[in-house]
Scaffold this active site. Structure first.
Site, PDB file in Angstrom:
ATOM      1  N   TYR A  25       0.878  -1.175   0.000  1.00 31.47           N
ATOM      2  CA  TYR A  25       0.000   0.000   0.000  1.00 31.47           C
ATOM      3  C   TYR A  25       0.913   1.222   0.000  1.00 31.47           C
ATOM      4  O   TYR A  25       1.663   1.427   0.950  1.00 31.47           O
ATOM      5  CB  TYR A  25      -0.875   0.028   1.265  1.00 31.47           C
ATOM      6  CG  TYR A  25      -1.960  -1.035   1.296  1.00 31.47           C
ATOM      7  CD1 TYR A  25      -1.685  -2.339   1.685  1.00 31.47           C
ATOM      8  CD2 TYR A  25      -3.278  -0.713   0.957  1.00 31.47           C
ATOM      9  CE1 TYR A  25      -2.688  -3.303   1.720  1.00 31.47           C
ATOM     10  CE2 TYR A  25      -4.291  -1.666   0.990  1.00 31.47           C
ATOM     11  CZ  TYR A  25      -3.981  -2.966   1.377  1.00 31.47           C
ATOM     12  OH  TYR A  25      -4.976  -3.919   1.408  1.00 31.47           O
ATOM     13  N   TYR A  78      -6.736  -5.241  10.058  1.00 33.49           N
ATOM     14  CA  TYR A  78      -6.516  -5.764   8.709  1.00 33.49           C
ATOM     15  C   TYR A  78      -6.697  -7.283   8.683  1.00 33.49           C
ATOM     16  O   TYR A  78      -7.408  -7.826   7.823  1.00 33.49           O
ATOM     17  CB  TYR A  78      -5.114  -5.398   8.208  1.00 33.49           C
ATOM     18  CG  TYR A  78      -4.961  -5.623   6.719  1.00 33.49           C
ATOM     19  CD1 TYR A  78      -5.057  -4.576   5.819  1.00 33.49           C
ATOM     20  CD2 TYR A  78      -4.750  -6.909   6.202  1.00 33.49           C
ATOM     21  CE1 TYR A  78      -4.957  -4.785   4.451  1.00 33.49           C
ATOM     22  CE2 TYR A  78      -4.645  -7.134   4.839  1.00 33.49           C
ATOM     23  CZ  TYR A  78      -4.745  -6.063   3.974  1.00 33.49           C
ATOM     24  OH  TYR A  78      -4.654  -6.275   2.612  1.00 33.49           O
TER      25      TYR A  78
END
Ligand code: RFL
Ligand code: PHB
Length: 396
Positions: free
Chosen positions: A206, A390
């Protein structure tokens, strides 16, 4: 001609991941149900969407016998990398979460596995069955109206579950004023590509960049999935393949010898980003699950997992009702799920707003984002907060 069912215990509208997993869990528990899906089988099996499964989703797939291929072909990931300021920082899930991890296994494959099992068992799953209305939810005897092979039909149900996605008809069948909705639309979209090239990384990346967000994901050891933040309304055809790779390379750039491999791009699509929640997730004998009830922006990979956790709770509730006659779990369904939904909404919003650059974003806001990323890199507590969310919080 085949005889179509006209009555069932649980009528499921929509054969996406939520509807199919619910049907599979109910079928295994011996609870009668019928799935009505508007699209054909090939369309549903090819629709390119999510790619990350949490432990709770994998556990549910295993529990209903739908994880053989996932266990053979799924890629187990122990972490993700965050990139900003030309450097990378790895978040290690097992050490920060007491052993949790995630699986890379595409939504298309989950859907294919569930469909194959249901059809092999002769469980009622009808494609090209377009639901047009749900009536009688408040009378205790809901009826699903649908069109199949040009004929208008009805299915009488004890309960109807709307697993028909954000644009579905079931939520719209609930009278105005019975539901509250909460919504946020983001000022950017994702341009997603699939490419026939081995991933340039072992784990997802990311990336925060002054040029905008980028994500490197994957579908298999030979297929990469990548995303670029783009302005809303972007036409995918306006970008050449070379421009896409150049932009990805610029956003992932770090000091050091990492290289982004390029390959043939096989799919391109632009996806708008939205946060949306409906409360409650039930009205009379109509229940909503998955994207029909809530949407998250994809940063953080929660959409599919949230759909799975809704139907895990729902399957348990219908099973308890069938075995004991108690509606207690069904009555608690909406409250039970909404706690998890709002947690996922917060996390997805946090990941999105920390990593993307809004149009006209001030330097002040950028400094806040970079400070937050530094905090995650320097504090195990901040990193654990990200890792727990997550990798997925326990399914109740
Ligand atoms: P789905 O997958 O939208 O499935 C709903 C199903 O209902 C059918 N349907 C009807 N059937 C009968 N009659 C009607 N009137 C009907 N109306 C609709 C539809 O044909 C469809 O088969 O919802 P579900 O099952 O709740 O599953 C949710 C997940 O699919 C969703 O949360 C994720 O895919 C979200 N999402 C992503 N999530 C991630 O975590 N990572 C991603 O990369 C990611 N990419 C995406 C996505 C969602 C997308 N959409 C919805 C625009 C990319 C896209 C394009
Ligand atoms: C994907 O592989 O499509 C994917 C992975 C992680 C995300 C979103 C999408 O946060």
């Amino acid at each position: 001609m085949r005889t179509l069912p006209t009555r069932t215990t649980v009528g499921i509208v929509g054969g996406g991941p939520a509807g199919l997993l619910l049907a599979r869990l109910l079928h295994r528990a011996g609870v009668d149900c019928v799935v009505l899906e508007s699209r054909d089988r090939a369309y549903v099996e090819q629709r390119q969407r999510a790619g990350i499964l949490e432990q709770g989703t994998v556990d549910a797939l295993r529990a209903c016998g739908a994880a053989d291929r996932l266990d053979r072909e799924g890629l187990v990931h122990d972490g993700v990398e965050l990139r900003w300021d030309r450097r990378g920082h790895r978040i290690d899930f097992p050490s920060l979460t007491g052993g949790r991890k995630v699986w890379v296994y595409a939504q298309t494959e989950v859907v294919k596995d569930l469909i194959a099992l249901q059809l092999a068992d002769g469980a009622p799953l009808l494609f090209e069955a377009q639901v047009t209305a749900v009536t009688g939810a408040d009378t205790g005897r809901p009826v699903v109206h649908y069109r199949h092979e040009g004929v208008e039909r009805t299915l009488e149900c004890d309960y109807v579950v709307g697993c028909d996605g954000f644009h579905g008809v079931v939520r719209q069948a609930i009278p105005d004023g019975e539901l509250r909705t909460f919504e946020r639309v983001y000022p950017y979209s994702w341009f997603g590509i699939l490419a026939d090239v081995p991933p340039s990384c072992d784990e997802l990346i990311y990336a925060h960049s002054p040029r905008g967000f980028a994500l490197h994901s994957m579908r298999s050891p030979t297929v990469s999935r990548l995303y670029l933040q783009v302005p809303n309304g972007t036409d995918p055809a306006a970008w050449t393949d070379e421009q896409i790779w150049d932009e990805l390379e610029a956003r992932f750039a770090i000091d050091g010898d990492w290289k982004l491999e390029r390959g043939p791009i096989t799919q391109k699509a632009v996806l708008p980003m939205r946060s949306f929640v409906t409360e409650p997730m039930r009205w009379g004998r109509v229940l909503l699950a998955g994207d029909a009830a809530h949407i998250v922006p994809p940063t953080g990979a929660k959409g599919l997992n949230l759909a799975a956790s809704d139907v895990i709770v729902l399957a348990r509730a219908f099973t308890a009702l069938a075995r004991t006659g108690s509606t207690a779990e069904l009555d608690a369904y909406s409250d039970t799920c909404l706690r998890r939904v709002w947690r996922a909404e917060h996390f997805s919003w946090f990941m999105t707003t920390t990593l993307h650059t809004a149009p006209g974003q001030s330097e002040f806001d950028t400094r806040l984002q970079l400070s937050q990323l530094d905090r995650i890199a320097s504090s195990p507590h901040a990193a654990a907060e990200l890792a727990e969310n997550y990798a997925g919080l326990p399914v109740f």
